[in-house]
Design a protein around this motif. Structure first.
Motif: not given
Length: 943
Positions: A157, A160, A164, A497-498, A500-502, A504-505
């Motif tokens: 997190a 990510a 951001r 952002e895309q 960052a979402q990856r 994050e996982q």
């Protein structure tokens, strides 16, 4: 002889005299964990005003040292004191997890050239192991915090969130790509931040080199000559021969005077002010034949000593006259000033020569020196200059030079294509980052105050921030660059952002495994996916974004700005600095309201801690030998604004001070034996005058203690509390009350009044020391009488202290005068004991000869003056009647006459009284003691 011991109220407590901190503290930690103390504090603090101290993350590498301990203890003292003051003061510890030191450690363990994904996996594992070790040591110091849920910059997190944060700065227009010289370490194979640079002495080859003039007619004209009678050369001085192959210009100061010096076979161009020192250095004689201002030399060309190219003269204000020749050789790829000078004259990035590769070796194509490591090539370059007749002087000098703080090896400036945060780049809207940051500094409070000027000067003069690194273990800069134009993809922030979402996982590995086509589709063939990672200072510098409003959003009523950042003084160029820049870039203001800076720890002689000097004080060893509370007491007693001296001797002094505080607390507890505040607590109006004064004095001290905690002057807390235990309590009040406590009836007003005061003082004292002596305060809390909750930390400052009312006859000033008299009497009694004139104080009978005003004061105590002075009798007489052998004291208008009592000693109270044995049923005790045993009991009014 009758045993009267059973008739006395002797002190009694289970609170141990011997602290046994190394054994007892771990038990306390276990209890805090079992009751969930930190969680209870958070639940209790709900709805209170917030105080957010944001933890500057230590690096997840190696065991903690004494500096770490100081830092964490200071933070704990603050959060505990704020909690007692009524704030909800959470403490979320954190760790900085990415970066070169960890990657280097993994490479050292497993070897270089590992697959990148395996390197990252091993770095993550290593960092996690280091965190667990450091966490154990921090907890052992008594630091209360969310240890089960700390923040880590390597948590998915947070990784990510960091991307951001970068996207926000890109969106606002602060981020750009540029070719600029940056601090470069060959061992790291990467650019370094300013905070990763240190200075050490280095031996260098200093050379004076002549560049032959190509534009002779222009040079003659500049000096007002029709022609040059002889060949002319301009002379430079440098300590970096390895940069000569990359020379592209020569710099002079436009306002300096320059001269042509005839040395016989040639003319030398030098700064006028340095001619004498230069000729002496070259072993030449010469005569000045012409003068000109530096501005007249602009763009005149000189030949490179051994390559077929020219070096034009550029004007530059950074040229100085403190050494050398007054002319600076300019290799724009390897000097920041050189770079800016050449760019100002129109040199493009493609024009800049950069023959040194990332590992410090010249490119193979470089004539004469290709394939050589630059430090080893220095002698060859010097020899080449000598061969072509350009070398005027060569010597070895020792000077301060920049080194890598990890590898301790010399650095160079090296121009590379990097990503920067622009200090003066005009953003999409609003002020430049430098303007925002300086405004942010002016809006921030600094402790100590000098920190403001220090950070201001750093920001005012700093270059653009190079945020890119060429490493594996770091948060990626997820940019796609057009293969032809080199421009960022027009949807960069959307793509970030895309990514960052990856992340994050899956963590940062998500970027490195990403196929560009997954995000760009058919455009992928037109773009390069870059592999640079972010400077680790960007990791910690953006925690206000990805921690305070991300992984550990603390719900501060005024947004993500922390109330306080607290770190060592080196963080003005580190975490304070990077946090300020990112906060101002993203939010337009600093991410903190206040900055507190502490100094470095040194030994008692002011020397830096070093294993080779044998002066290292390890916190783990202190915990095991003396206990963490001793370490905490030392931290609190030291003015952290400068260097903090520590040694075994200094810690032993802290241990001695600790014993005084602990013994005072134990005395208070032991004299509260049999006291139940629910039944025995007296209202202040029923208390004896001395007891009311003691409570009032505690109240005044509490106000001072609260103010000192609030302004972070912990050494004042230590001094005031320690002095209170030694002087007002130990040297005055507690000494006086022993007789009343021990000899009066157990349930008498005289005793309960005293116990009431002791109870109030104990309730206040346990809280005063709780932020500092965390373990001892909680131990003491368990022994205090009355119903109470599980920890002193679940309470606020004590509200039961009362102030002496206005107009009271026995007021503060009265007791100050009495105290002064008692000190004078004590001094005389001590002298008599040393001379064996008396055995103990109670064997003394004292006559006080004083001025009328003082006699009037002391008369207010009546017969109880003897209990205050702790003598068997105390008489008052005018100063004018003092006999010749009366002792003059340090108190103005006070003399004393002390004699040994001739009366028998009471077996119960030990006073020498004329009525000892008057009652035949109690032949060994005085009348007062008989009354206290069998009668109504004595009545005390004052003491």
């Amino acid at each position: 002889m009758t045993d009267y011991k059973a008739t006395l109220n002797l002190p009694d407590t289970q609170f141990p005299m011997k602290a046994g901190l190394p054994t007892r503290e771990p038990q306390t930690l276990q209890r805090w964990n079992e009751i969930g103390l930190y969680q209870k504090l958070r639940a209790q603090g709900e709805g209170r005003p917030k105080f957010v101290l944001h933890d500057g993350p230590p690096y997840a590498n190696g065991s903690i040292h004494i500096g770490h301990a100081v830092n964490k203890i200071l933070k704990d003292i603050i959060t505990r004191s704020k909690t007692l003051a009524g704030f909800d003061a959470p403490y979320v510890p954190g760790w900085d997890c990415h970066g070169l030191p960890i990657e280097h450690k993994v490479e050292t363990t497993f070897g270089k050239n590992q697959p990148a994904d395996q390197t990252r996996e091993r770095c993550r594992t290593y960092a996690a192991e280091q965190i667990e070790g450091q966490k154990t040591d921090f907890i052992r110091l008594g630091v209360l915090g969310d240890w089960d849920n700390p923040y880590k910059t390597m948590d998915f997190a947070n990784e990510a969130g960091e991307i951001r944060a970068l996207a926000e700065m890109v969106k606002q227009g602060y981020v750009f790509k540029g070719l600029k010289p940056v601090n470069w370490c060959f061992d790291c194979g990467s650019a370094l931040a300013e905070a990763e640079v240190e200075y050490q002495d280095k031996k260098s080859e200093a050379i004076d080199v002549a560049f032959v003039c190509e534009d002779s007619e222009k040079l003659a004209a500049a000096f007002g000559l029709s022609e040059l009678a002889k060949p002319a050369s301009i002379v430079i001085w440098t300590t970096t021969p390895w940069t000569i192959p990359a020379n592209q210009a020569l710099n002079v100061h436009p306002e300096f005077d320059y001269v042509l010096v005839d040395t016989g076979d040639k003319l030398l161009l030098l700064a006028d002010e340095l001619v004498e020192s230069c000729l002496q250095r070259y072993g030449l004689q010469g005569e000045v034949v012409a003068r000109a201002k530096g501005e007249a030399l602009e763009l005149i060309r000189f030949r490179h000593p051994f390559y077929e190219r020219f070096a034009p003269v550029y004007l530059a204000d950074y040229v100085a006259l403190d050494a050398g020749t007054g002319i600076v050789h300019s290799a724009p790829a390897y000097g920041e000033d050189d770079f800016h000078s050449c760019k100002r004259y129109g040199m493009s990035n493609d024009d800049i020569l950069s023959p040194v590769q990332s590992h410090g070796v010249y490119v193979e194509s470089l004539p004469f020196f290709g394939g050589q490591f630059i430090w080893k090539a220095n002698p060859a370059i010097v020899a080449k200059l000598d061969e072509v007749g350009s070398l005027l002087k060569h010597e070895t000098i020792s000077h301060s030079y920049m080194h890598c703080w990890r590898h301790k090896t010399p650095l160079i400036y090296r121009a590379t294509a990097q990503w920067f945060v622009g200090m003066d780049k005009q953003p999409n809207q609003g002020d430049t980052l430098r303007e925002r940051a300086i405004a942010g500094i002016e809006q921030t409070a600094f402790v100590p105050a000098w920190g403001q000027a220090r950070l201001h000067s750093m920001i005012a003069g700093r270059p653009d921030w190079c945020i890119s690194r060429q490493r594996n273990w770091g948060v990626p800069i997820p940019f796609f660059l057009h293969k032809e134009s080199g421009e960022l993809h027009p949807r960069t922030t959307e793509l970030m952002e895309q990514v960052a979402q990856r992340v994050e996982q899956q963590g940062i590995e998500a970027w490195f495994k990403l196929d560009a086509a997954e995000l760009l589709g058919d455009e992928a063939a037109q773009y390069d996916k870059i592999s640079d990672t972010l400077d680790v200072w960007f990791d910690s510098g953006t925690t206000h974004w990805h921690v305070l409003r991300g992984s550990h959003a603390l719900g501060h009523t005024s947004g993500p700005r922390a109330d306080l950042y607290l770190e060592g003084s080196d963080q003005h160029r580190g975490w304070f600095h990077s946090s300020l820049l990112t906060g101002c870039a993203i939010d337009g203001h600093a991410p903190y309201r206040e900055l507190l800076t502490h100094g470095f720890v040194v030994d008692e002689n002011g020397r830096k801690m070093s294993k080779s000097l044998g002066n290292v004080v390890a916190p783990q060893e202190v915990n095991d030998s003396l206990g963490a509370d001793i370490l905490r007491l030392w931290v609190s007693s030291t003015d952290y604004s400068g260097e903090m001296a520590v040694s075994k001797v200094i810690l032993q002094r802290s241990a001695d001070a600790y014993r005084r505080i602990r013994n005072t607390a134990r005395f208070l507890l032991s004299n509260l034996s049999g006291f139940d505040p629910a039944q025995h607590l007296l209202p202040e109006t029923e208390m004896l005058a001395l007891d009311r004064w003691a409570v009032d004095r505690a109240l005044l001290l509490q106000r001072e203690v609260e103010e000192a905690y609030d302004s972070y002057r912990f050494w004042n807390v230590y001094q005031k509390v320690h002095n209170f235990c030694v002087q007002e309590l130990g040297g005055f009040y507690l000494d006086i009350i022993k007789d009343r406590q021990y000899t009066t009836a157990a349930d008498s007003v005289a005793r309960r009044s005293c116990q009431t005061a002791l109870f109030h003082i104990s309730e206040a004292l346990v809280r005063w020391i709780a932020p500092i002596l965390a373990f001892t305060a909680d131990e003491l809390w368990q022994y205090l009488p009355g119903e109470r909750n599980e920890s002193v930390m679940l309470n606020g400052w004590y509200q039961g202290l009362s102030e002496l009312p206005q107009g009271l006859e026995l007021n503060r000033e009265f007791w100050e005068r009495v105290m002064a008299v008692k000190v004078a009497v004590n001094k005389e009694l001590e002298n008599l004991r040393k001379d064996k004139a008396i055995g103990g104080n109670l064997q003394a009978e004292v006559t006080v000869y004083a001025e009328d005003s003082l006699i009037a004061d002391l008369n207010k105590l009546g017969n109880e003056l003897r209990f205050v002075l702790i003598t068997s009798t105390a008489s008052l007489a005018p100063l004018s009647s003092a006999p010749a052998d009366a002792v003059t004291t340090e108190v103005a208008g006070l003399k004393l006459k002390v004699v040994k009592s001739t009366h028998a000693k009471c077996a119960r109270c030990w006073h020498h009284r004329e009525d000892v044995g008057v009652n035949p049923a109690h032949a060994e005790i005085c009348g007062r003691c008989v009354d206290n045993i069998e009668g109504a009991g004595e009545v005390r009014h004052y003491a």
